[in-house]
Scaffold this active site. Structure first.
Site, PDB file in Angstrom:
ATOM      1  N   GLY A 182      89.814  11.972  -8.130  1.00 56.22           N
ATOM      2  CA  GLY A 182      89.817  10.739  -7.358  1.00 56.22           C
ATOM      3  C   GLY A 182      90.304   9.590  -8.219  1.00 56.22           C
ATOM      4  O   GLY A 182      91.014   9.798  -9.209  1.00 56.22           O
ATOM      5  N   ILE A 184      88.825   7.573 -10.380  1.00 56.57           N
ATOM      6  CA  ILE A 184      88.439   7.584 -11.793  1.00 56.57           C
ATOM      7  C   ILE A 184      89.180   8.683 -12.543  1.00 56.57           C
ATOM      8  O   ILE A 184      89.701   8.460 -13.641  1.00 56.57           O
ATOM      9  CB  ILE A 184      86.917   7.748 -11.948  1.00 56.57           C
ATOM     10  CG1 ILE A 184      86.190   6.503 -11.411  1.00 56.57           C
ATOM     11  CG2 ILE A 184      86.543   7.977 -13.414  1.00 56.57           C
ATOM     12  CD1 ILE A 184      84.677   6.595 -11.443  1.00 56.57           C
ATOM     13  N   THR A 262      80.496  11.818 -17.483  1.00 54.14           N
ATOM     14  CA  THR A 262      80.182  10.420 -17.180  1.00 54.14           C
ATOM     15  C   THR A 262      80.011  10.234 -15.674  1.00 54.14           C
ATOM     16  O   THR A 262      80.049   9.108 -15.180  1.00 54.14           O
ATOM     17  CB  THR A 262      81.301   9.483 -17.687  1.00 54.14           C
ATOM     18  OG1 THR A 262      82.550   9.902 -17.108  1.00 54.14           O
ATOM     19  CG2 THR A 262      81.407   9.516 -19.195  1.00 54.14           C
ATOM     20  N   ARG A 264      77.829  12.567 -12.690  1.00 59.13           N
ATOM     21  CA  ARG A 264      76.474  12.767 -12.208  1.00 59.13           C
ATOM     22  C   ARG A 264      75.831  13.919 -12.969  1.00 59.13           C
ATOM     23  O   ARG A 264      76.456  14.950 -13.202  1.00 59.13           O
ATOM     24  CB  ARG A 264      76.470  13.079 -10.708  1.00 59.13           C
ATOM     25  CG  ARG A 264      76.795  11.881  -9.815  1.00 59.13           C
ATOM     26  CD  ARG A 264      75.631  10.913  -9.760  1.00 59.13           C
ATOM     27  NE  ARG A 264      75.834   9.838  -8.787  1.00 59.13           N
ATOM     28  CZ  ARG A 264      76.361   8.667  -9.080  1.00 59.13           C
ATOM     29  NH1 ARG A 264      76.768   8.435 -10.328  1.00 59.13           N
ATOM     30  NH2 ARG A 264      76.493   7.733  -8.151  1.00 59.13           N
ATOM     31  N   GLU A 293      65.991  10.294 -16.709  1.00 57.64           N
ATOM     32  CA  GLU A 293      66.384   9.089 -17.442  1.00 57.64           C
ATOM     33  C   GLU A 293      65.233   8.086 -17.397  1.00 57.64           C
ATOM     34  O   GLU A 293      64.804   7.693 -16.308  1.00 57.64           O
ATOM     35  CB  GLU A 293      67.642   8.472 -16.823  1.00 57.64           C
ATOM     36  CG  GLU A 293      68.857   9.385 -16.913  1.00 57.64           C
ATOM     37  CD  GLU A 293      70.121   8.759 -16.311  1.00 57.64           C
ATOM     38  OE1 GLU A 293      70.085   7.557 -15.943  1.00 57.64           O
ATOM     39  OE2 GLU A 293      71.120   9.467 -16.210  1.00 57.64           O
ATOM     40  N   HIS A 312      73.459   6.133 -19.898  1.00 60.22           N
ATOM     41  CA  HIS A 312      73.989   5.874 -18.553  1.00 60.22           C
ATOM     42  C   HIS A 312      74.605   4.474 -18.470  1.00 60.22           C
ATOM     43  O   HIS A 312      74.269   3.653 -17.626  1.00 60.22           O
ATOM     44  CB  HIS A 312      72.890   6.017 -17.494  1.00 60.22           C
ATOM     45  CG  HIS A 312      73.421   6.318 -16.128  1.00 60.22           C
ATOM     46  ND1 HIS A 312      72.729   7.055 -15.202  1.00 60.22           N
ATOM     47  CD2 HIS A 312      74.595   5.988 -15.527  1.00 60.22           C
ATOM     48  CE1 HIS A 312      73.428   7.158 -14.096  1.00 60.22           C
ATOM     49  NE2 HIS A 312      74.576   6.510 -14.269  1.00 60.22           N
ATOM     50  N   ALA A 314      78.208   4.076 -18.836  1.00 61.90           N
ATOM     51  CA  ALA A 314      79.664   4.192 -18.704  1.00 61.90           C
ATOM     52  C   ALA A 314      80.245   3.172 -17.727  1.00 61.90           C
ATOM     53  O   ALA A 314      81.342   2.645 -17.942  1.00 61.90           O
ATOM     54  CB  ALA A 314      80.055   5.605 -18.273  1.00 61.90           C
TER      55      ALA A 314
END
Length: 363
Positions: A182, A184, A262, A264, A293, A312, A314
């Site tokens: 996609g 990214i 980076t 899920r 987390e 987390h 990014a």
């Protein structure tokens, strides 16, 4: 001017006043009354609550105070991580538009919204440059031992020997495999092009011609894991992609290859990854997302010497955060003006009789 009411709900990541300003700026012609509040203002607690929502859905949360107080006669709800549950919809019987300033929809009960004739917006690409930058950085940081060298200096050492010392790589001519192509994924490909890498892509929903435009080749999943020197994950989280990297996929990877995530945490079987790293079946991993987390005290990840771990972050840049409310409100404004909106999730609502009647009254 339409005399409509909106409720905007911020949190510790983007406070409510940012959403209020964006709403008044972009939607002032339609929403003369904008009520603002915050869902969770404590940053650590926000991370805990939003992660729980991402795992279990928005129905686990109670109705935010601002929604309970101001939502009854409001027709728009917008925020970032605010849970848009059936309970929230019950508290907002006149709700017609719900928008979140993020790509993920884990905090929105889209099925229930569609059933009730509520149009859902999200935004894609708000942090795409941030995440793609970070991805390339994490590839370099893990494979070139940057964080480990820094740690050694900060602890009075001068470390030169690492688990991958015999094959520390340059990126030139290496095969980078992208799972998901996609926005990214395509930015990562674009940014890596200057390094002279070879690009392999696995994405069942992308045309081969698109991949070729970026100088890559479309391959099946097993081929990607067998051939890649770096495997980087950019797929959406769904039932189809859950655990897409498991024991089988890791067993196909080269012992000199790296896994970068980076996207899920749920895309990776963490137990299988830890086992592969412990046995040096792969060279290392760069991870920004985790199933828990913060990491639990007994997590195996910090005990490993072939991982780079980040908290987390990014997608967290100043630009990614500050522009998000505007992107959302701009798109909603386009829709209300009759222009082409980019980020509508459930377009079937446009045929809902109650929604059509409401929209006719707005225009």
């Amino acid at each position: 001017m339409s005399n409509l009411k909106a409720v905007v709900v911020g949190d510790a990541m983007i406070m409510g006043d940012g959403f209020e300003q964006a709403a008044r700026k972009n939607l002032g012609a339609y929403f003369s009354d904008v009520k603002m509040g915050n869902w969770e203002e404590d940053y650590p607690k926000l991370q805990e609550r939003r992660l729980a929502v991402e795992k279990q859905g928005p129905e686990i949360e109670v109705v935010p105070e601002i929604v309970a107080k101001e939502g009854k006669d409001a027709s728009l709800l917008a925020g970032l991580f605010v849970p848009v549950s059936s309970k929230v919809m019950d508290a907002m019987p006149n709700l017609r538009i719900a928008g979140v300033a993020r790509a993920g929809l884990e905090n929105v009960n889209v099925a229930e919204a569609t059933k009730r004739g509520i149009l859902v917006f999200n935004i894609e690409g708000r942090n795409a440059h941030a995440v793609s930058d970070f991805t390339v950085g994490l590839m370099l940081c893990e494979s070139r031992n940057m964080a480990r060298a820094h740690y050694s200096i900060m602890n009075g050492e001068w470390r030169k020997k690492f688990s991958n010392s015999e094959w520390v790589p340059e990126l030139k001519d290496k095969v980078v495999g992208l799972i998901g192509f996609g926005y990214i994924g395509r930015l990562v490909a674009q940014k890596l092009s200057g390094f002279g890498v070879q690009l392999a892509v696995y994405d069942p929903f992308v045309d081969e011609a698109v991949v070729k435009e970026f100088g890559g080749r479309l391959v099946d999943k097993d081929t990607l894991f067998r051939e890649a020197d770096f495997v980087s994950l950019h797929a959406r989280m769904s039932e189809a992609t859950k655990g897409i990297v498991g024991e089988h996929e890791l067993s196909l990877m080269k012992p000199t290859a790296y896994l970068i995530n980076t996207a899920r945490a749920g895309l990776v079987n963490e137990a299988a990854l830890i086992a592969a790293l412990k046995a040096n079946k792969i060279a290392g991993a760069g991870l920004d997302v985790f199933s828990d987390e913060p990491l639990k005290a007994d997590s195996e990840f910090p005990k490993l010497d072939n991982v780079t771990l980040t908290t987390h972050i990014a997608g967290t840049t100043r630009e990614a955060l500050t522009r998000s409310p505007d992107l959302l409100m701009e798109d909603i404004a386009k829709f209300l003006k009759g222009e082409q909106a980019r980020f509508i999730i459930n377009r079937e609502v446009l045929e809902n009789p109650e929604f059509k009647a409401w929209l006719a009254g707005v225009k």
